[in-house]
Scaffold this active site. Sequence first.
Site, PDB file in Angstrom:
ATOM      1  N   ARG A  55     -13.736 -57.907  13.674  1.00 11.52           N
ATOM      2  CA  ARG A  55     -13.763 -57.856  12.207  1.00 11.52           C
ATOM      3  C   ARG A  55     -14.921 -58.687  11.660  1.00 11.52           C
ATOM      4  NH1 ARG A  55      -9.236 -60.481  10.701  1.00 11.52           N
ATOM      5  NH2 ARG A  55     -10.241 -62.120   9.524  1.00 11.52           N
ATOM      6  N   TYR A 109     -19.167 -40.790  -9.924  1.00 12.81           N
ATOM      7  CA  TYR A 109     -18.084 -40.233  -9.110  1.00 12.81           C
ATOM      8  C   TYR A 109     -16.735 -40.716  -9.670  1.00 12.81           C
ATOM      9  CZ  TYR A 109     -15.213 -39.688  -4.871  1.00 12.81           C
ATOM     10  OH  TYR A 109     -14.223 -39.378  -3.963  1.00 12.81           O
ATOM     11  N   ASP A 182     -25.349 -46.979  -6.159  1.00 12.17           N
ATOM     12  CA  ASP A 182     -24.791 -46.057  -5.169  1.00 12.17           C
ATOM     13  C   ASP A 182     -25.882 -45.036  -4.862  1.00 12.17           C
ATOM     14  OD1 ASP A 182     -23.575 -43.948  -3.841  1.00 12.17           O
ATOM     15  OD2 ASP A 182     -21.682 -44.136  -4.927  1.00 12.17           O
ATOM     16  N   LYS A 207     -21.605 -38.793   3.965  1.00 10.99           N
ATOM     17  CA  LYS A 207     -22.346 -37.665   3.400  1.00 10.99           C
ATOM     18  C   LYS A 207     -23.632 -37.397   4.198  1.00 10.99           C
ATOM     19  CE  LYS A 207     -18.918 -37.692   0.593  1.00 10.99           C
ATOM     20  NZ  LYS A 207     -18.629 -38.889  -0.086  1.00 10.99           N
TER      21      LYS A 207
END
Length: 392
Positions: A55, A109, A182, A207
Amino acid sequence: MKIHTKAVHSGDRKRSGGYVPVATPIHTSTSYFYESMEQLDRVFGEVEKGYCYARYDNPSAAALEELMCALENGEAALACASGMAALHTAILSALTDRRRSIVAANAMYGATVGLLMNVFEPSGVSIGFADICDLDALRAAVAEAKPGCIVMESISNPLLRVGDIAAIAAIANEAGAALVVDNTFATPLLARPLESGAHFSVHSVTKYLAGHGDVLGGAVVTNRPHADSLRALGRTIGPVLGPFECYLTMRGIKTFPLRMERQCANACRVAAWLAAHPRVERVYFTGDPQHPDAAAIRSQFPAGLYGAMVSFEVREAGREEVFRFMDSLRMIVRATSLGDVHTMMLYPSMSSHRELSPKHRLRMGIRDSLVRLSVGIEAPEDIIADLEQALG
Ligand SMILES: Cc1ncc(COP(=O)(O)O)c(C=O)c1O
């Protein structure tokens, strides 16, 4: 040793010797073993380079993060489990030691709007929206809200508006705010927001970067001033990307510039064809010379590369007619998401912007006649042929 002990310990912890694997392996180990506690202590304390817990950091994520820094010309990155996890972490990092107020682009979005209004606002962060393509309106909103952070998309989802990142970064800097961009739709092939003064560039690597519809992931890229807070948040919240997804993303990125160039070229052909079709009311495309943000597009994107998203309104169509049109597609994939090798069509009112109220969607300019096309790498003639028969 007894078999139970051997079953647990044998075979593992081999030194990697002098060889160098050509492709980054999938490092699935969650923890790392050292010869002594002294050495582990040095690794924990970051006095010695190494890994202790997945992590915190692991070789698969580190390799992808180095690649993301290279693509975006950034100094630090965090590979995240999704684009939304990346946006959440980037905004938290941007707000560290800053005013708990955000000004966001009014076209984004739907889930990002949801993140701001349903996660940040209830936690005491004030949220305002502004038209980031109108710099005077943005300046006024910033003067009023005094935000710690401005959030925008380099190409907005789904109406493809493009703000001037350098000018917006200057407004942010003047106000002591961090700019989070973004960059999912534009990709680092078209825009590298950090080079224009943004503080964070965020991706849904799901994407274009991964590109094959088989990995969910995200990434935040930033520069040194925010590197420590980004890393600390990554360690504490644990939004990190798994090693297999890191591998798939790196594998996808190897062909991303080639794919993206082809997708951009295909999108230009498809958008021109759609604009001339009698059943099409209006086309939204960043390569359109009449685009309202043509100046920002020309000054920011390389010549001939406008992105590969094309949105359009079907003439006199409501939800029922759009469903009939989309149900008639034979090759184009009717599914949510974008940026894959295959051409995909999505209905924003039903999917990407579903969580917004009809009124909010209309305010954003998203009508029931609007569909969003992510143009793939297929032969453009085949994409056009499918659109033609379905529109017919
Ligand atoms: C512009 C944009 N940003 C972020 C996201 C979220 O990415 P993910 O689905 O990987 O969480 C999406 C998803 O569609 C998107 O379109």
